[in-house]
Every structure is written in C-alpha cells, then in structure tokens.
Design a protein around this motif. Sequence first.
Motif: not given
Length: 304
Positions: A1-20
């Motif tokens: 499992m990958v955990m992303i901690i970031d206060d910017a939802p746009a960054n979370i969406r980008l990271l999620n898209a390339c890892l999911v």
Amino acid sequence: MVMIIDDAPANIRLLNACLVEEYAVRFATSGPTGLEIVRSQNPDIVLLDVMMPTMDGYAVCAALKADPETRDIPIIFVTAQGDGGDEEKGLSAGAVDYVTKPFIPAIVKARVRIHIELKRLRDQLRRQSVTDELTGLANRRAFDEALTREWSRGVRSGLPLSLVMIDIDFFKGFNDAHGHLGGDACLRQVAQALQAAVPRRIGDLIARYGGEEFAVLLVDTDGEGARKVAERLRSNVSALAIPHGRSSVADVVTVSLGAAALVPNSGKPPTSLVAVADALLYRAKGAGRNRVMVPSPDDARKER
C-alpha cells in the motif's frame, strides 16, 4: 500500500493516477491525519509533501521515525522545493528519496517500485533474523526484543506481564536414544503443540529460548491467567504421546514449566521476570517434572 500525505488535492490526484494500477493507495491532506492512517494501516511506503500547514513534512517524518512501529517505512518527499539544502534536510531526517514538483510520473513510479522492493527484501531478512530455523518459532533475539518492548509498555499501562518458561523433560536421553534427527523432529512437534495452546493476541509471543527450552510471553495477563495457559501447554505436549523410553516420569515426552507474572516498573529490568519464571521452572523439575510451578504465597509476599 502507498500512503500519500499532501495538503493539495490536485497533487494527490496526480500521484494516485500514476500509482493506482500497481498499488492500493490511501491519502491524507494533513500531517496529523496522515500519521493516524500510517500507524493503523502500516503502508509499504509514504509519499510526503514538505510544505503543509499545522504540521509540515519534516515534523511528520520525525514522528514516524521516532515510533518503533513505523520507523522502517520508507519515506519519499514530494515537494516543489528544489534547493539542495532542503533535500539534504529531508534525507537527514530519514527520507530515502526526494522528488521535486512538477514531477515526472514514470520517475515517481520507478522510485516507488525500487523502494518498496528494497523494503520487502529488508522485511524478509528481518523475519529470517528473528525466526528459529528448526521450529519456525520466534528465536531468542525476537524474544529479548519483545520482552523489552512489552516491559516498557507494561510500565506505562500498569498491567501485568506474564512469562512461562518450558523445558522438555529428559531431552538429552531422548536425543541419545533417537539421534539428532529424532530429536529435531521431537522439537518441531513440541513447538507446534505449544503454539496451539497460546492465545492469538497482539503482543503474545512463543519462542524457542535455546536447546530444548521454550518461552511464552503473555501480555496483560496475571498469575492465574499464566497458570491456565501453562497447564494447556503441558497438556498439549503430553497429548502428542511421543514415546520416551528414557524418561523416569512418564513413557511419553513431557515438559516442566514455570509461570510467573509481574507488574513491570522502571526500577527493575525486564530480565527480572525471566529470573522469576526460570527459578520456578527449576523448582518444577526438582519437584518431579511434568508439572507447572507458580509462585507460592511466600514468593508473592516477597515480590510486594
């Protein structure tokens, strides 16, 4: 499992898209929430933004590295800052890598994959280092670490910690009669029987202490609870009915046990519990073997 901690939802969406596609992904938009999820979910890796309100990435990283349960989780900082001094600060804080924004998804994926593979390799080596090769139980190193950890926890909670020390009766005679291969087979069978008698609770541990000796650590358990578990342990081994022609107490393999419970306190070392349980084990052997020995009323008064 990958955990992303970031206060910017746009960054979370980008990271999620390339890892999911390759990993399960969880996220948090603040440091405190991220810490809670990491501690409860134990992810394989954390992608951590540096600049966040309330609790920045450096503080989150420090908290994770200070906790024995999370300190081995690799952390990659993901940030807009590209200054060499900031990168050095992050790596010095315990991060394994550093990616600047705007990031290249292929690079993020490659680095996440590498660090997860390295972590899994370390975890495998760690498991091997704390496992007894013959029986598959925890080994002496794992027991010593668990005892220290649970003793410290008991100091904080004020709850009792129990230990059962176990020795196979007349095992040398059994080994002489059946050879080392027969002795090894006996140890494996006894280990399985003992394991079946131990409660499956977080913190409880059964270990091969050395040779034909085993140890069972029972968290939040008083003396009576330890006695009951010890009796199950003894009964399980006898029920194996492994023939033992060189025992003077039974015609099958049996064990002697010493069961002790203490409320940990900072004025005593964890090994004080081992000393009490070990003394009771030898008292059981001196009293005829194939029995459980617990503290007498006089022993209890001395402990107070």
